[in-house]
Design a protein around this motif. Structure first.
Motif, PDB file in Angstrom:
ATOM      1  N   UNK A 122       1.027  -1.495  -0.269  1.00 39.94           N
ATOM      2  CA  UNK A 122       0.638  -0.085  -0.412  1.00 39.94           C
ATOM      3  C   UNK A 122       0.996   1.014  -0.256  1.00 39.94           C
ATOM      4  N   UNK A 123       1.870   0.983   0.793  1.00 41.35           N
ATOM      5  CA  UNK A 123       2.880   2.373   0.795  1.00 41.35           C
ATOM      6  C   UNK A 123       3.806   2.864  -0.516  1.00 41.35           C
ATOM      7  N   UNK A 124       3.573   1.666  -1.619  1.00 42.42           N
ATOM      8  CA  UNK A 124       4.602   1.541  -2.778  1.00 42.42           C
ATOM      9  C   UNK A 124       3.276   2.157  -3.721  1.00 42.42           C
ATOM     10  N   UNK A 125       2.046   1.575  -3.447  1.00 45.38           N
ATOM     11  CA  UNK A 125       0.770   1.828  -4.051  1.00 45.38           C
ATOM     12  C   UNK A 125       0.930   3.084  -4.237  1.00 45.38           C
ATOM     13  N   UNK A 126       0.635   3.994  -3.045  1.00 47.28           N
ATOM     14  CA  UNK A 126       0.454   5.551  -2.942  1.00 47.28           C
ATOM     15  C   UNK A 126       1.205   6.182  -3.226  1.00 47.28           C
ATOM     16  N   UNK A 131       2.851   9.393  -8.879  1.00 49.62           N
ATOM     17  CA  UNK A 131       4.440   9.575  -9.370  1.00 49.62           C
ATOM     18  C   UNK A 131       2.884   9.890 -10.617  1.00 49.62           C
ATOM     19  N   UNK A 132       2.533   9.030 -11.120  1.00 52.95           N
ATOM     20  CA  UNK A 132       1.162   9.102 -12.215  1.00 52.95           C
ATOM     21  C   UNK A 132       1.076  11.268 -12.025  1.00 52.95           C
ATOM     22  N   UNK A 136       6.888  12.931  -6.751  1.00 51.06           N
ATOM     23  CA  UNK A 136       8.019  12.047  -6.694  1.00 51.06           C
ATOM     24  C   UNK A 136       8.078  12.423  -5.202  1.00 51.06           C
ATOM     25  N   UNK A 137       7.300  11.396  -4.446  1.00 54.24           N
ATOM     26  CA  UNK A 137       7.463  11.896  -3.031  1.00 54.24           C
ATOM     27  C   UNK A 137       7.421  10.308  -1.972  1.00 54.24           C
ATOM     28  N   UNK A 138       7.845   9.584  -3.011  1.00 56.97           N
ATOM     29  CA  UNK A 138       8.619   8.754  -1.790  1.00 56.97           C
ATOM     30  C   UNK A 138       9.115   8.668  -0.714  1.00 56.97           C
ATOM     31  N   UNK A 139       9.955   9.095  -0.629  1.00 58.76           N
ATOM     32  CA  UNK A 139      10.863  10.243   0.070  1.00 58.76           C
ATOM     33  C   UNK A 139      10.256  11.016   1.308  1.00 58.76           C
ATOM     34  N   UNK A 191      -5.597  16.445 -11.669  1.00 59.65           N
ATOM     35  CA  UNK A 191      -4.413  16.449 -12.221  1.00 59.65           C
ATOM     36  C   UNK A 191      -5.020  16.646 -14.068  1.00 59.65           C
ATOM     37  N   UNK A 192      -5.951  15.058 -14.522  1.00 65.38           N
ATOM     38  CA  UNK A 192      -7.078  15.895 -15.449  1.00 65.38           C
ATOM     39  C   UNK A 192      -7.544  16.374 -15.679  1.00 65.38           C
TER      40      UNK A 192
END
Length: 251
Positions: A122-126, A131-132, A136-139, A191-192
């Motif tokens: 779930x963390x990687x999915x968020x 990212x889409x 880029x907020x993985x950090x 965003x769309x």
């Protein structure tokens, strides 16, 4: 010449044994070259010494699917996902309880589970959803997540009578991040720029997801640790943690 030859080669009168001439110096201090065992039959010697003396020892050849331990292959070798601790049926069951906490009751075994496969997913999915949208907020996600889990783990150990594992704290907070994933999809829609979605709906949606995640996490801590009297003290820091994820997702 015949006399010299007889002096050099004839050491004495020849001894005839059964019509054959024997060598008298065959056993004068030299090692006997006969390797046959005493009492070995002439048939064995005629066959080149092959017999029970040179027979290889009997060996046990186990079947192909039998390990050296002698147990069954299916019992010795576990599936790869099971060795890694990944159980999709268990993840689905836990997510179902989090999505609808009022309908599905949570048993003690499920509340005390410390699975880390679901939180990592779930963390990687968020992070991938954000990212889409070009962020880029993985950090930020992993940094705030680790900091919040360690802080809450220390707080739970102070309030709870029994020791609380850090893995259990990460598992509960990671699984309850599932409602916040909706904000990631909401950010993609914003965003769309779809006209049927007004911008002001992001605030009530964010508040709803924060309350949903906080309620599920508090309920799991109360059921798993038996801290019904401290539920309001748990709810406050958990709400602050999920508020940071909501702010990262919306803005």
């Amino acid at each position: 010449m015949s006399e010299i030859s007889s002096v050099l080669w004839d050491d004495g009168p020849s001894q005839e044994t059964g019509g054959m001439r024997s060598n008298p110096h065959s056993n004068d201090g030299f090692f006997n070259s006969d390797y046959s065992a005493p009492g070995q039959s002439s048939a064995t010697m005629a066959s080149g010494g092959r017999g029970s003396f040179n027979a290889p020892p009997a060996t046990y050849n186990p079947p192909f699917n039998e390990p050296y331990g002698g147990s069954n292959f299916d019992e010795a070798e576990k599936p790869l996902l099971e060795e890694l601790g990944i159980d999709f049926a268990h993840i689905k069951r836990k997510v179902t309880v989090i999505i609808n906490p009022f309908k599905h009751c949570m048993d003690a075994q499920l509340a005390q589970d410390a699975d880390l496969a679901g939180p990592f997913f779930f963390t990687c999915l968020l992070g991938c959803l954000l990212l889409l949208t070009g962020k880029v907020h993985f950090g930020y996600i992993f940094g705030m997540g680790v900091t919040g889990c360690v802080f809450l783990w220390a707080l739970l150990n102070v309030m709870c009578e029994k020791a609380v594992e850090l893995q259990y704290t990460i598992s509960v907070l990671g699984y309850c991040l599932c409602p916040t994933i909706v904000l990631g999809f909401w950010r993609i829609v914003a965003v769309i720029g779809l006209n049927f979605v007004p911008w002001w709906l992001s605030w009530p949606t964010g508040i709803t997801m924060i309350g949903w995640s906080s309620f599920c996490a508090t309920k799991m801590f109360v059921d798993g640790l038996g801290m019904a009297e401290q539920k309001w003290l748990i709810l406050y820091p958990v709400t602050l943690l999920y508020s940071t994820f909501a702010l990262i997702s919306i803005f």
